[in-house]
Every structure is written in C-alpha cells, then in structure tokens.
Scaffold this motif. Sequence first.
Motif, PDB file in Angstrom:
ATOM      1  N   CYS A  66       0.800  -1.238   0.000  1.00 17.80           N
ATOM      2  CA  CYS A  66       0.000   0.000   0.000  1.00 17.80           C
ATOM      3  C   CYS A  66       0.826   1.279   0.000  1.00 17.80           C
ATOM      4  O   CYS A  66       0.454   2.253  -0.607  1.00 17.80           O
ATOM      5  CB  CYS A  66      -0.990   0.004   1.160  1.00 17.80           C
ATOM      6  SG  CYS A  66      -0.302   0.462   2.750  1.00 17.80           S
ATOM      7  N   LYS A  67       1.959   1.346   0.717  1.00 16.97           N
ATOM      8  CA  LYS A  67       2.857   2.506   0.638  1.00 16.97           C
ATOM      9  C   LYS A  67       2.315   3.798   1.238  1.00 16.97           C
ATOM     10  O   LYS A  67       2.908   4.840   1.069  1.00 16.97           O
ATOM     11  CB  LYS A  67       3.178   2.779  -0.832  1.00 16.97           C
ATOM     12  CG  LYS A  67       4.591   2.502  -1.211  1.00 16.97           C
ATOM     13  CD  LYS A  67       4.870   2.985  -2.602  1.00 16.97           C
ATOM     14  CE  LYS A  67       5.403   4.383  -2.586  1.00 16.97           C
ATOM     15  NZ  LYS A  67       5.804   4.847  -3.895  1.00 16.97           N
ATOM     16  N   GLN A  68       1.166   3.754   1.898  1.00 21.85           N
ATOM     17  CA  GLN A  68       0.562   5.000   2.376  1.00 21.85           C
ATOM     18  C   GLN A  68       1.411   5.683   3.448  1.00 21.85           C
ATOM     19  O   GLN A  68       1.508   6.896   3.486  1.00 21.85           O
ATOM     20  CB  GLN A  68      -0.853   4.733   2.920  1.00 21.85           C
ATOM     21  CG  GLN A  68      -1.872   4.413   1.849  1.00 21.85           C
ATOM     22  CD  GLN A  68      -1.997   5.513   0.828  1.00 21.85           C
ATOM     23  OE1 GLN A  68      -2.112   6.675   1.166  1.00 21.85           O
ATOM     24  NE2 GLN A  68      -1.951   5.153  -0.442  1.00 21.85           N
ATOM     25  N   CYS A  69       2.028   4.878   4.347  1.00 20.32           N
ATOM     26  CA  CYS A  69       2.847   5.471   5.412  1.00 20.32           C
ATOM     27  C   CYS A  69       4.009   6.264   4.826  1.00 20.32           C
ATOM     28  O   CYS A  69       4.347   7.340   5.308  1.00 20.32           O
ATOM     29  CB  CYS A  69       3.351   4.378   6.346  1.00 20.32           C
ATOM     30  SG  CYS A  69       4.276   3.085   5.504  1.00 20.32           S
ATOM     31  N   VAL A  70       4.602   5.747   3.755  1.00 21.14           N
ATOM     32  CA  VAL A  70       5.744   6.405   3.122  1.00 21.14           C
ATOM     33  C   VAL A  70       5.341   7.777   2.596  1.00 21.14           C
ATOM     34  O   VAL A  70       6.087   8.742   2.679  1.00 21.14           O
ATOM     35  CB  VAL A  70       6.284   5.527   1.964  1.00 21.14           C
ATOM     36  CG1 VAL A  70       7.447   6.194   1.283  1.00 21.14           C
ATOM     37  CG2 VAL A  70       6.673   4.160   2.470  1.00 21.14           C
ATOM     38  N   LEU A  71       4.121   7.857   2.091  1.00 27.50           N
ATOM     39  CA  LEU A  71       3.652   9.109   1.495  1.00 27.50           C
ATOM     40  C   LEU A  71       3.315  10.178   2.533  1.00 27.50           C
ATOM     41  O   LEU A  71       3.150  11.340   2.197  1.00 27.50           O
ATOM     42  CB  LEU A  71       2.411   8.845   0.627  1.00 27.50           C
ATOM     43  CG  LEU A  71       2.635   7.974  -0.599  1.00 27.50           C
ATOM     44  CD1 LEU A  71       1.315   7.667  -1.258  1.00 27.50           C
ATOM     45  CD2 LEU A  71       3.556   8.642  -1.582  1.00 27.50           C
ATOM     46  N   PHE A  72       3.184   9.792   3.809  1.00 29.05           N
ATOM     47  CA  PHE A  72       2.799  10.776   4.819  1.00 29.05           C
ATOM     48  C   PHE A  72       3.877  11.052   5.860  1.00 29.05           C
ATOM     49  O   PHE A  72       3.630  11.766   6.818  1.00 29.05           O
ATOM     50  CB  PHE A  72       1.489  10.354   5.504  1.00 29.05           C
ATOM     51  CG  PHE A  72       0.295  10.601   4.637  1.00 29.05           C
ATOM     52  CD1 PHE A  72      -0.214  11.877   4.494  1.00 29.05           C
ATOM     53  CD2 PHE A  72      -0.287   9.580   3.918  1.00 29.05           C
ATOM     54  CE1 PHE A  72      -1.291  12.127   3.671  1.00 29.05           C
ATOM     55  CE2 PHE A  72      -1.371   9.812   3.090  1.00 29.05           C
ATOM     56  CZ  PHE A  72      -1.878  11.095   2.962  1.00 29.05           C
ATOM     57  N   CYS A  73       5.061  10.495   5.693  1.00 27.26           N
ATOM     58  CA  CYS A  73       6.146  10.760   6.647  1.00 27.26           C
ATOM     59  C   CYS A  73       6.719  12.156   6.389  1.00 27.26           C
ATOM     60  O   CYS A  73       7.004  12.504   5.256  1.00 27.26           O
ATOM     61  CB  CYS A  73       7.244   9.715   6.481  1.00 27.26           C
ATOM     62  SG  CYS A  73       8.655  10.014   7.528  1.00 27.26           S
ATOM     63  N   PRO A  74       6.884  12.978   7.429  1.00 29.78           N
ATOM     64  CA  PRO A  74       7.412  14.330   7.186  1.00 29.78           C
ATOM     65  C   PRO A  74       8.932  14.370   6.991  1.00 29.78           C
ATOM     66  O   PRO A  74       9.459  15.396   6.597  1.00 29.78           O
ATOM     67  CB  PRO A  74       7.024  15.113   8.442  1.00 29.78           C
ATOM     68  CG  PRO A  74       6.490  14.152   9.417  1.00 29.78           C
ATOM     69  CD  PRO A  74       6.518  12.786   8.835  1.00 29.78           C
ATOM     70  N   GLU A  75       9.622  13.290   7.271  1.00 32.26           N
ATOM     71  CA  GLU A  75      11.078  13.302   7.144  1.00 32.26           C
ATOM     72  C   GLU A  75      11.499  12.733   5.790  1.00 32.26           C
ATOM     73  O   GLU A  75      11.028  11.677   5.396  1.00 32.26           O
ATOM     74  CB  GLU A  75      11.716  12.461   8.255  1.00 32.26           C
ATOM     75  CG  GLU A  75      11.449  12.986   9.647  1.00 32.26           C
ATOM     76  CD  GLU A  75      11.950  14.400   9.831  1.00 32.26           C
ATOM     77  OE1 GLU A  75      13.093  14.691   9.452  1.00 32.26           O
ATOM     78  OE2 GLU A  75      11.184  15.237  10.344  1.00 32.26           O
TER      79      GLU A  75
END
Lengths: 293, 74
Positions: B17-26
């Motif tokens: 899904c990759k969603q976490c990667v798209l919302f990381c601020p770093e």
Amino acid sequence: MGLEYVKISPGFEKYMPRDYVDLVTFGQFGKEVDVMQLGQFKELVEEHPMCAGCYMAYFIRVFYAALPKPEDTIVLGTAGCARLALSQAAVPFIYGNYGDTNAVASGLKRALSIRFPDKDKDVVVMAGDGGLMDIGFGMTMHSWFRGEKFTTIMVDNEVYGNTGGQESGMSPKGVQLKMAPTGKKFDKINAVELAQVSGCVYVAKISPTNPKKIAKVVRRAILAARKFGPTFIHAYTSCNIEYSIPTREVLQDARQREKQDFKFYEWMTDEVKEYLEEIERKEKERKKQEVRS
Amino acid sequence: MYFVAEVHEKDCQKYNCKQCVLFCPEPNCLNYKESAHTAWVWYDRCKGCEICVYVCSDLLKRDCIEMVMVKAGD
C-alpha cells in the motif's frame, strides 16, 4: 544552476559525499518524478532540524518532489520555521530579510529572464504567514500588483512558532496562544481573496492531506507563473507545538481542518486554464504511449 | 535510547500500500523496497512522530508499524 552544474565531474565521484552521489544517481535532477514514488528515490531535501511530526516539513518534502525542474529552480525564504528545511535542500536557496522575499524574488526573476531569455527559470517563494501576510505584506501585495512572474507559497501555521507563540494575522479569531493569552480579537486574513483581486493568475488553498493533490497544485502554480503572472498557494501546515496537537494526530487535524475552513479551493484565469489543460493532455498522451511501447 | 518506528515486514508485504511512506514528514526516512513490497525505516532519520502509525493503524487498520526503543548503534 542548470543540469551541468549539479552533475559530478568525471573522476570525482569517489571524493564526493555519499548523499550527493546518491542524489545525482538516484535523485530528481534531469527527470520528472511522480510524487507517488516518494521513498523510492533520493529526495532533494536532507535531514533537517524541524520538530518531530511537523506538518510544514511534510508539505516541504512533497513540494520538492513536485518541482517540475529542480535544477532550474531557485527557492526564496525568510525568517520562520520553513527556512530550516528549505536550506537543507539541493536547490539554491536565498534567505532574505524578514518580509522582503517577494521584493527579492521580483528582482531575481527579472534578472534571470534577461540572463537566460531562452530558458525557463522558476523562482518560488516559500514563507510563513508572518513573512508574507504580516511583516512582508506590502512587498507581497506589490509584487502581485506589478504582475511579477513567480510563485508564492504561504505555509500557514497560524502562529509565530519560532519565537514562542505570538498571534499572527492568520491566527483564527478567538484562539488563545502562549504569548497572546487574551485570545485573538480579529478575523483571519482572507489571503486567497486578496490574491485573486491583486492580480494573481492562479490561486489555490489546500490542506495537505493528499500528496498527489499537493503535487498537482504546486506544479500548476509553477507552470502558470512561467508564462502569465504571479501565482499563489495557501497551505495549512499546523504547528503541533504551539497548538498542542499530539504528533500522532497531526494528519487527523489536517483532515479535520480540510472539512472546516481549509476546503480545497482552486481558481485560475481562463487563459491559464486553457494552457494547463493543454500541457496536462499532452502529458497524459505521452504516458499512454510509454505504457504501450 | 530513543523512540523510532519499526515496520513488521512480514505483515507489511501482504498489502503493497505505501501510504505510510507518502505521509512521513522526514525525507528518505520511511522508504519503500520494491523488490520485497515492504516499507522500511532508516532509524537514524526517524524522529518518532508516529504519523506513520496513525496512517497504518488508525486509518487503514493494518497494524504493521510499531514504535520501539533503540540504542545508539542499533
């Protein structure tokens, strides 16, 4: 500036820092990346000293991934939180005095168009609500009145976050802050409407809850500024420290504000619309052809 | 000792899904491994904000990311 400038001279690869080699090999220079590929290429921004869970840092990360031509772009900033991350990116960054970003950008854009008449050089101002709507208000407005061709992005955290939490013109009415204990007595400035009547050709208001949408808006604003005139993006980037939002709930807060006063809004003149639709249609056709071949 | 996110790769592989990667601020902190279909964390860059945990557990109900304590050198 320019693709030749960022590339490493042959034979010097082993002397360059690992991060820079990665940046040139797996980075964005010379190609357009899809923002949905984040995490699979070396990003232009490096580690920065912004707070954990800062949503402004998130917006800046997506902004850099969305740049149409990073090697031909100059970013301007001013005092405030945003400059902490902007200065850590592999894109030239100019740090003005507080509030004079749009005046510096006007001169810079004019000089670039004289020096490189046949190339598109993008100038982007990214500053906070204090830099653009309070202290730099006059210079921001006058750059729009003059029709200067660059993009202004306001990362609005609704407070002076760097200096302890004073209220700004963009803080919502009634909000109590550490250095404004009696609560704000005036309404939030309507920056989007101001931009519309002051001569901007493309105006957008966004709460960063969808990276694809952010990238689309940033790209559109930069492309429209190349040809037609000033463009403006108003982005909500909460300050989790001054507004006491637990870091885990920062995205939830952005989603909630999107439903309230930061509903997605986009406005552009007819000629800009025609121009952007033409570009986007060509891109779609190119992608379709790539898939087929 | 500091607090960082850790991806359970075996659970993460199921979703792609990759969603976490798209919302990381770093930048380049939460990355995605195309070959293994999983996200992975570069511990040195993680500031422990838990936005990825919110995305994975609260929004998507997938519970593939956990916060853990690490020591220097881990």
